[in-house]
Design an enzyme around this catalytic site. Structure first.
Site, PDB file in Angstrom:
ATOM      1  N   GLU A  35      38.661 -60.404  -1.792  1.00  0.00           N
ATOM      2  CA  GLU A  35      39.267 -58.862  -1.784  1.00  0.00           C
ATOM      3  C   GLU A  35      40.704 -58.993  -1.076  1.00  0.00           C
ATOM      4  O   GLU A  35      40.990 -59.612  -0.381  1.00  0.00           O
ATOM      5  CB  GLU A  35      38.360 -58.133  -0.447  1.00  0.00           C
ATOM      6  CG  GLU A  35      38.857 -56.630  -0.200  1.00  0.00           C
ATOM      7  CD  GLU A  35      38.060 -56.179   0.795  1.00  0.00           C
ATOM      8  OE1 GLU A  35      36.945 -56.610   1.248  1.00  0.00           O
ATOM      9  OE2 GLU A  35      38.472 -54.842   1.185  1.00  0.00           O
ATOM     10  N   ARG A 261      28.303 -69.793   5.524  1.00  0.00           N
ATOM     11  CA  ARG A 261      29.737 -69.820   5.431  1.00  0.00           C
ATOM     12  C   ARG A 261      30.353 -70.884   6.439  1.00  0.00           C
ATOM     13  O   ARG A 261      29.373 -71.432   7.390  1.00  0.00           O
ATOM     14  CB  ARG A 261      30.316 -68.436   5.781  1.00  0.00           C
ATOM     15  CG  ARG A 261      29.692 -67.812   7.187  1.00  0.00           C
ATOM     16  CD  ARG A 261      30.177 -66.606   7.577  1.00  0.00           C
ATOM     17  NE  ARG A 261      31.679 -66.589   7.767  1.00  0.00           N
ATOM     18  CZ  ARG A 261      32.504 -65.510   7.162  1.00  0.00           C
ATOM     19  NH1 ARG A 261      32.025 -64.905   6.267  1.00  0.00           N
ATOM     20  NH2 ARG A 261      33.747 -65.740   7.572  1.00  0.00           N
ATOM     21  N   LYS A 271      39.593 -62.747   8.081  1.00  0.00           N
ATOM     22  CA  LYS A 271      40.758 -62.016   7.593  1.00  0.00           C
ATOM     23  C   LYS A 271      41.243 -60.951   8.570  1.00  0.00           C
ATOM     24  O   LYS A 271      42.458 -60.766   8.978  1.00  0.00           O
ATOM     25  CB  LYS A 271      40.611 -61.433   6.161  1.00  0.00           C
ATOM     26  CG  LYS A 271      40.998 -62.439   5.137  1.00  0.00           C
ATOM     27  CD  LYS A 271      40.970 -61.827   3.688  1.00  0.00           C
ATOM     28  CE  LYS A 271      39.704 -61.699   3.228  1.00  0.00           C
ATOM     29  NZ  LYS A 271      39.516 -60.843   2.120  1.00  0.00           N
TER      30      LYS A 271
HETATM   31  P1  ATP Z   1      36.523 -62.276   5.800  1.00  0.00           P
HETATM   32  O1  ATP Z   1      35.662 -61.990   6.775  1.00  0.00           O
HETATM   33  O2  ATP Z   1      37.426 -63.298   6.284  1.00  0.00           O
HETATM   34  O3  ATP Z   1      37.483 -61.111   5.537  1.00  0.00           O
HETATM   35  P2  ATP Z   1      35.442 -61.714   3.230  1.00  0.00           P
HETATM   36  O4  ATP Z   1      34.053 -62.521   2.820  1.00  0.00           O
HETATM   37  O5  ATP Z   1      35.262 -60.586   3.653  1.00  0.00           O
HETATM   38  O6  ATP Z   1      36.053 -62.717   4.619  1.00  0.00           O
HETATM   39  P3  ATP Z   1      36.252 -61.819   0.824  1.00  0.00           P
HETATM   40  O7  ATP Z   1      37.592 -62.001   0.392  1.00  0.00           O
HETATM   41  O8  ATP Z   1      35.390 -60.855   0.352  1.00  0.00           O
HETATM   42  O9  ATP Z   1      36.536 -62.205   2.438  1.00  0.00           O
HETATM   43  O10 ATP Z   1      35.795 -63.389   0.416  1.00  0.00           O
HETATM   44  C1  ATP Z   1      35.859 -63.891  -0.863  1.00  0.00           C
HETATM   45  C2  ATP Z   1      34.879 -64.855  -0.849  1.00  0.00           C
HETATM   46  O11 ATP Z   1      34.853 -65.893  -0.118  1.00  0.00           O
HETATM   47  C3  ATP Z   1      33.326 -64.449  -0.904  1.00  0.00           C
HETATM   48  O12 ATP Z   1      32.696 -65.013  -1.809  1.00  0.00           O
HETATM   49  C4  ATP Z   1      32.935 -64.631   0.534  1.00  0.00           C
HETATM   50  O13 ATP Z   1      31.665 -65.016   0.562  1.00  0.00           O
HETATM   51  C5  ATP Z   1      33.695 -66.283   0.657  1.00  0.00           C
HETATM   52  N1  ATP Z   1      34.002 -66.403   2.016  1.00  0.00           N
HETATM   53  C6  ATP Z   1      34.661 -65.850   2.813  1.00  0.00           C
HETATM   54  N2  ATP Z   1      34.439 -66.442   4.209  1.00  0.00           N
HETATM   55  C7  ATP Z   1      34.075 -67.853   3.909  1.00  0.00           C
HETATM   56  C8  ATP Z   1      33.735 -68.661   4.746  1.00  0.00           C
HETATM   57  N3  ATP Z   1      34.027 -68.680   5.984  1.00  0.00           N
HETATM   58  N4  ATP Z   1      32.974 -69.649   4.364  1.00  0.00           N
HETATM   59  C9  ATP Z   1      32.744 -69.825   3.038  1.00  0.00           C
HETATM   60  N5  ATP Z   1      33.051 -68.838   2.408  1.00  0.00           N
HETATM   61  C10 ATP Z   1      33.903 -67.567   2.614  1.00  0.00           C
HETATM   62 MG    MG Z   2      34.043 -59.637   1.541  1.00  0.00          MG
END
Ligand code: ATP
Ligand code: MG
Length: 564
Positions: A35, A261, A271
């Site tokens: 995102e 994760r 983020k």
């Molecule tokens: P955040 O919680 O930091 O905002 P998010 O999952 O909301 O992370 P996205 O931009 O939606 O952020 O993530 C893109 C991809 O990265 C998704 O497939 C998500 O599952 C993966 N991802 C995010 N954080 C992690 C993590 N700590 N370990 C492994 N994969 C991750």
């Molecule tokens: Mg997300």
């Protein structure tokens, strides 16, 4: 016994290999779906290495698709940064960059399709009422009074929502699934919300935006994704992911696979929280070298190879809740730089030393290997003169027994040069040491004469030739292993007040003209990287990437001993 640190189990890779060998799959298409609401962090690096790595390994494709359904929080700057980070890590997406918003027209048509099938309806309940009607884990939900609207009425209302006729929050489109489903995600999930927001890709075209759940699986299907890999928090959404694919005329049916994760100690991987550190100016932007963002790590001096290696070392499992040692990450970068970074001498806390028996104007230049084991890294010129700097910490007026550095009346070897003896300590009015007077033993260049045991070797820089530079020493941003463990407390309370220390250092002349992002081992001190952006008063800025001591090797040794 130490565990193998080069690769760890990866259940998804094994599963896909089995599918291919068993003839159940003939191609692999994955995607990385960020995102664009912030910069990528080390957790995303795990997901990137996994998705792009699988495509590479099995000769398939990996798409970069921005999951851009929430225009209020998204920005072009984040899109640009994310693309740059993925490329810097060494990956290339197949085809053009994609956007979930590319599919908004198709998604809208599919929403109409569900309505016609009697599987979606426009609901006028308020957000609070929807929550209330949804029920709880122990109680079923109850149907909205608007649930039985006719298809025609629903189609008309949806069209008017889209045209911007209604205020935000007054209507939503919901799937009609099961208000009593044990999985709350199936209790008539929201498909569209009204948002009168400008979108970075679609401008002002849409007044309604699809939910993540209504977007993700269908985007996967439209792109021919075979394995839709995501983190475990989406496990409960999988039945919904599958429901949409089963109830819409999609061109193919991808499969969702979840993995745990990455959580890293002393580090935040959210983020939203990282954004707070940026917005509150607690750090110097998203690429502050203390940030666990990919661009922060880059600025700190991490190499793409070291981050990929780390992601291989941690493996991929479904076991949630574990905390990976940050020492493992620093181990990966340290071993990369150990093998590849040229050496240089740099004095972080300069103490002037006058070599009294070296004539004024005298100059010697040593040819010193750029790296002890890498001839390809050439030789560097290290000049020597009457006045030099050593590190303040390499001198003690009243040394303890095992101090093998410099002290009054004691000898030490200058690295790559002579043995010197400290004859006199110069102090200021406050009694602080300001300089040393030493003498050189000219018989000792490159050798210890018979019967002489000089244990200590210290680094130094010629005062006449050295270059002033600013060196920034970074430490963990947080003092505790899990800064956001307590959800009700403020994680900012755990900030490490000493996460940045700045030194006015003197480096050897070979450091004067280095390109931004050049990495070095400053001998006896650590690994450093020339900052990508900063110069202060015309001086180069170097960031400490990592120290010399390998905490991970120690942890592994202790673990090995515990296991017997
Ligand atoms: P955040 O919680 O930091 O905002 P998010 O999952 O909301 O992370 P996205 O931009 O939606 O952020 O993530 C893109 C991809 O990265 C998704 O497939 C998500 O599952 C993966 N991802 C995010 N954080 C992690 C993590 N700590 N370990 C492994 N994969 C991750
Ligand atoms: Mg997300």
């Amino acid at each position: 016994m130490t565990t193998d640190t080069t690769s760890a189990p990866n259940f998804i890779r094994n599963q896909i290999r089995d599918e291919i060998e068993g003839g159940r799959a003939d191609k692999v298409v994955t995607r990385f779906p960020p995102e664009p609401n912030g910069f990528l962090h080390i957790g995303h690096a795990k997901s990137i290495c996994l998705n792009f790595g699988l495509a590479e390994q099995f000769g398939g494709d990996c798409h970069l698709r921005f999951d851009d359904t929430n225009p209020a929080k998204e920005e072009q700057a984040f899109i640009d940064a994310i693309k740059a980070d993925v490329e810097w890590l060494g990956f290339q997406w197949a085809g053009e960059v994609r956007f979930a918003s590319d599919y908004f027209d198709q998604l809208y048509a599919w929403a109409q399709h569900l309505i016609r099938e009697g599987k979606a309806y426009v609901d006028d309940l308020s957000p609070d009422e929807i929550r209330e009607y949804r029920g709880t884990l122990t109680e079923p939900g109850k149907p909205s009074p608007y649930r039985e609207r006719s298809a025609d009425e629903n189609l008309d209302l949806l069209e008017r929502m889209r045209a911007g006729e209604f205020d935000e929050g007054t209507k939503v489109l919901r799937a009609k699934i099961d208000m009593a489903a044990p999985n709350i995600n199936l209790r008539d999930p929201i498909l569209y919300r009204i948002r009168h927001a400008h979108h970075h890709q679609t401008g002002d075209k849409w007044k309604i935006y699809p939910s993540y759940d209504f977007t993700h699986g269908q985007s996967d299907a439209l792109e021919g994704v075979t394995h839709s890999i995501c983190t475990l928090e989406f496990e409960d959404h999988r039945p919904l992911y599958e429901w949409f694919l089963a109830n819409l005329p999609v061109p193919c049916v991808p499969r969702q696979i979840e993995f745990a994760r990455l959580n890293l100690n002393y580090t935040l991987t959210s983020k939203r929280k990282l954004k707070l550190l940026v917005d509150e100016q607690i750090v110097d932007g998203w690429d502050d070298p203390r940030m666990p963002t990919i661009s922060g790590m880059r600025r700190r001096g991490y190499t793409p190879a070291s981050i990929r290696k780390f992601c291989e070392m941690i493996g991929v499992t479904r076991a949630d809740g574990g905390l990976v040692e940050i020492a493992m990450l620093t181990h990966a970068i340290r071993s990369d730089l150990e093998d590849n970074a040229p050496r240089a001498m740099c004095v972080l806390k300069p103490l002037k030393v006058v070599l009294t028996n070296v004539p004024e104007g005298h100059e010697e230049v040593y040819d010193v290997p750029g790296h002890p084991a890498r001839d390809d890294l050439g030789v560097r010129k290290v000049p020597f003169s009457r006045e030099i700097y050593i590190d303040h910490d390499d001198f003690m007026e009243e040394p303890p027994k095992k101090f093998f550095r410099l002290a009054p009346g004691k000898e030490v070897r200058l690295r790559n040069s002579y043995v010197i003896r400290c004859d006199e300590v110069v102090k200021d009015a406050a009694g602080d040491v300001t300089a040393l007077h030493c003498s050189v033993d000219f018989d000792t260049l490159g050798k210890n004469p018979e019967g002489r045991k000089v244990k200590g070797v210290i680094h130094w820089v010629s005062a006449d030739h050295g270059v002033p530079m600013e060196v920034r020493l970074y430490d963990n941003l947080f003092q505790v292993e899990q800064p956001d463990k307590d959800k009700d407390a403020d994680f900012l309370e755990h900030l490490n007040p000493e996460s940045l220390q700045v030194c006015q250092a003197i480096g050897e002349p070979s450091l004067a003209e280095v390109a931004p992002e050049s990495r070095f081992q400053f001998e006896r001190v650590g690994y450093f990287c020339a900052d990508r952006h900063a110069c202060v008063d015309g001086k180069r800025v170097f960031n400490r990437t990592v120290g010399l001591k390998d905490g991970w090797a120690k942890i592994q040794k202790n673990d090995g001993q515990k296991k017997g």
